[in-house]
Design a protein around this motif. Structure first.
Motif, mmCIF file in Angstrom:
data_model
loop_
_atom_site.group_PDB
_atom_site.id
_atom_site.type_symbol
_atom_site.label_atom_id
_atom_site.label_comp_id
_atom_site.label_asym_id
_atom_site.label_seq_id
_atom_site.Cartn_x
_atom_site.Cartn_y
_atom_site.Cartn_z
ATOM 1 N N CYS A 27 34.822 -21.814 103.771
ATOM 2 C CA CYS A 27 33.797 -21.748 102.728
ATOM 3 C C CYS A 27 33.679 -20.353 102.114
ATOM 4 N N LEU A 28 34.419 -19.388 102.644
ATOM 5 C CA LEU A 28 34.371 -18.010 102.150
ATOM 6 C C LEU A 28 35.632 -17.668 101.370
ATOM 7 N N SER A 29 35.475 -16.814 100.380
ATOM 8 C CA SER A 29 36.644 -16.305 99.659
ATOM 9 C C SER A 29 37.382 -15.319 100.567
ATOM 10 N N ASP A 30 38.574 -14.920 100.167
ATOM 11 C CA ASP A 30 39.331 -13.944 100.949
ATOM 12 C C ASP A 30 38.553 -12.640 101.106
ATOM 13 N N ASP A 31 37.918 -12.181 100.027
ATOM 14 C CA ASP A 31 37.129 -10.951 100.094
ATOM 15 C C ASP A 31 35.922 -11.120 101.013
ATOM 16 N N GLU A 32 35.270 -12.272 100.944
ATOM 17 C CA GLU A 32 34.113 -12.530 101.808
ATOM 18 C C GLU A 32 34.531 -12.578 103.269
ATOM 19 N N ARG A 33 35.675 -13.193 103.546
ATOM 20 C CA ARG A 33 36.174 -13.244 104.927
ATOM 21 C C ARG A 33 36.414 -11.832 105.457
#
Length: 143
Positions: free
Chosen positions: A120-126
């Protein structure tokens, strides 16, 4: 004074950890291992033949918890203990072939659980999520 669990980092992290553990257990149970053994296996897959004291320092659990986990792992044929060659009070903990044989499947399982949970997270959020968790862990270890 009240307590808002939806704003409590400790509560939310505990909830998240339990959900991760439940999902990981579902994946690794067919391999003959349980989530309580997983941190020990991860440490030993990285460096086999360590002492119990070295293992304690790496995985951050209580001495009694680790001792009981190692007893169960030895019973289940995942580890064996031998006398330390230079310290008569210490024992080295070694993986058995059974534990070595499940390593790659266990890694796949853990990676799949992480991938599914963070989908559910973008690569940047991860990346930020992981970075912030590491920062908090470091802070708490230094206290």
């Amino acid at each position: 004074m009240g307590f808002a669990r939806e704003n409590s980092a400790g509560y939310l992290i505990n909830q998240l950890a339990r959900l991760f553990a439940r999902e990981l257990q579902h994946h690794i149970q067919p391999l003959g291992i349980v989530t309580g053994q997983f941190p020990v296996l991860l440490a030993l897959w990285g460096r086999d033949g360590v002492t119990q004291r070295e293992l304690l320092a790496e995985i951050d659990v209580e001495q009694a918890t680790l001792a009981n986990t190692l007893i169960r792992m030895e019973r289940d044929g995942l580890v064996k203990r031998t006398k330390h060659p230079t310290d008569a009070r210490a024992q080295q903990i070694w993986l058995t072939q059974k534990a070595l044989n499940v390593r790659d499947d266990a890694y796949l399982s853990a990676n799949q659980v992480n991938q599914d949970a963070l989908a559910c997270l973008s690569d940047d959020e991860r990346a930020l999520f992981i970075k912030l968790m590491c920062k908090v862990i470091k802070n708490m270890r230094e206290e």
